[in-house]
Design a protein around this motif. Structure first.
Motif, PDB file in Angstrom:
ATOM      1  N   ILE A  80       0.871  -1.169   0.000  1.00 22.22           N
ATOM      2  CA  ILE A  80       0.000   0.000   0.000  1.00 22.22           C
ATOM      3  C   ILE A  80       0.911   1.222   0.000  1.00 22.22           C
ATOM      4  O   ILE A  80       1.714   1.406   0.910  1.00 22.22           O
ATOM      5  CB  ILE A  80      -0.925   0.018   1.234  1.00 22.22           C
ATOM      6  N   LEU A  81       0.788   2.060  -1.039  1.00 17.52           N
ATOM      7  CA  LEU A  81       1.614   3.266  -1.167  1.00 17.52           C
ATOM      8  C   LEU A  81       0.789   4.481  -0.793  1.00 17.52           C
ATOM      9  O   LEU A  81      -0.126   4.866  -1.517  1.00 17.52           O
ATOM     10  CB  LEU A  81       2.127   3.420  -2.605  1.00 17.52           C
ATOM     11  N   THR A  82       1.127   5.092   0.334  1.00 18.51           N
ATOM     12  CA  THR A  82       0.385   6.272   0.793  1.00 18.51           C
ATOM     13  C   THR A  82       1.331   7.388   1.215  1.00 18.51           C
ATOM     14  O   THR A  82       1.007   8.185   2.081  1.00 18.51           O
ATOM     15  CB  THR A  82      -0.559   5.904   1.954  1.00 18.51           C
ATOM     16  N   THR A  83       2.484   7.430   0.593  1.00 14.24           N
ATOM     17  CA  THR A  83       3.427   8.513   0.842  1.00 14.24           C
ATOM     18  C   THR A  83       2.957   9.760   0.102  1.00 14.24           C
ATOM     19  O   THR A  83       2.033   9.693  -0.711  1.00 14.24           O
ATOM     20  CB  THR A  83       4.822   8.113   0.332  1.00 14.24           C
ATOM     21  N   PRO A  84       3.579  10.912   0.321  1.00 14.22           N
ATOM     22  CA  PRO A  84       3.221  12.084  -0.477  1.00 14.22           C
ATOM     23  C   PRO A  84       3.392  11.768  -1.978  1.00 14.22           C
ATOM     24  O   PRO A  84       4.285  11.008  -2.364  1.00 14.22           O
ATOM     25  CB  PRO A  84       4.224  13.144  -0.013  1.00 14.22           C
ATOM     26  N   PRO A  85       2.530  12.315  -2.816  1.00 13.98           N
ATOM     27  CA  PRO A  85       2.491  11.915  -4.227  1.00 13.98           C
ATOM     28  C   PRO A  85       3.775  12.158  -5.020  1.00 13.98           C
ATOM     29  O   PRO A  85       3.992  11.507  -6.030  1.00 13.98           O
ATOM     30  CB  PRO A  85       1.328  12.711  -4.813  1.00 13.98           C
ATOM     31  N   GLY A  86       4.640  13.023  -4.571  1.00 10.61           N
ATOM     32  CA  GLY A  86       5.896  13.236  -5.279  1.00 10.61           C
ATOM     33  C   GLY A  86       6.799  12.014  -5.247  1.00 10.61           C
ATOM     34  O   GLY A  86       7.650  11.831  -6.122  1.00 10.61           O
ATOM     35  N   PHE A  87       6.609  11.152  -4.242  1.00  9.44           N
ATOM     36  CA  PHE A  87       7.423   9.936  -4.106  1.00  9.44           C
ATOM     37  C   PHE A  87       6.790   8.722  -4.778  1.00  9.44           C
ATOM     38  O   PHE A  87       7.456   7.713  -4.970  1.00  9.44           O
ATOM     39  CB  PHE A  87       7.639   9.610  -2.623  1.00  9.44           C
ATOM     40  N   ARG A  88       5.531   8.780  -5.106  1.00 10.01           N
ATOM     41  CA  ARG A  88       4.814   7.595  -5.577  1.00 10.01           C
ATOM     42  C   ARG A  88       5.362   6.993  -6.863  1.00 10.01           C
ATOM     43  O   ARG A  88       5.441   5.770  -6.962  1.00 10.01           O
ATOM     44  CB  ARG A  88       3.326   7.886  -5.689  1.00 10.01           C
TER      45      ARG A  88
END
Length: 126
Positions: A83-91
């Motif tokens: 599950i990827l929920t980091t800030p969108p710049g890192f996605r």
């Protein structure tokens, strides 16, 4: 028999997404949170405190990764779904790494913050 979930990004959205995934547990759909990663240890602590009602569904004792590159350590673990929920710049970077590691991915929107990021996601998806 069981889907092992890894959470990258343990803020409020990540905690909520992990809880929703754990709520899908049934006799035929067994899920367990087995790894967490975040740049900040206090976020991991807060996330795990919020998972008290999921006894038996959370086992991250040996799979808690802290730091900017913690996602790499999580992807080396035996999780099935990330599950990827980091800030969108890192996605885009995290998505590409997860795909290259052979993991299934649930990613929050937006998937990127700029055109190069979107292209990176699309290329990894191919």
């Amino acid at each position: 028999d069981e889907i092992k979930i890894g959470l990258i990004g343990c803020g409020g959205r990540g905690t909520g997404a992990a809880q929703q995934a754990l709520d899908t547990f049934s006799e035929t759909n067994r899920v367990k949170l087995t790894a967490v990663a975040d740049p900040f240890d206090f976020r991991i602590e807060q996330a795990l405190k919020g998972m008290g009602k999921y006894e038996g569904k959370v086992d991250v004792a040996n799979s808690t990764f802290v730091g900017v590159n913690a996602y790499k350590q999580l992807l080396e673990s035996d999780v099935d779904l990330v599950i990827l929920t980091t800030p969108p710049g890192f996605r885009p970077m995290h998505f590409e790494a997860a795909i290259n590691a052979g993991k299934h991915v649930f990613m929050e929107k937006p998937v990127a913050v700029d055109a190069p990021g979107v292209r990176r996601v699309l290329a990894a998806n191919k």
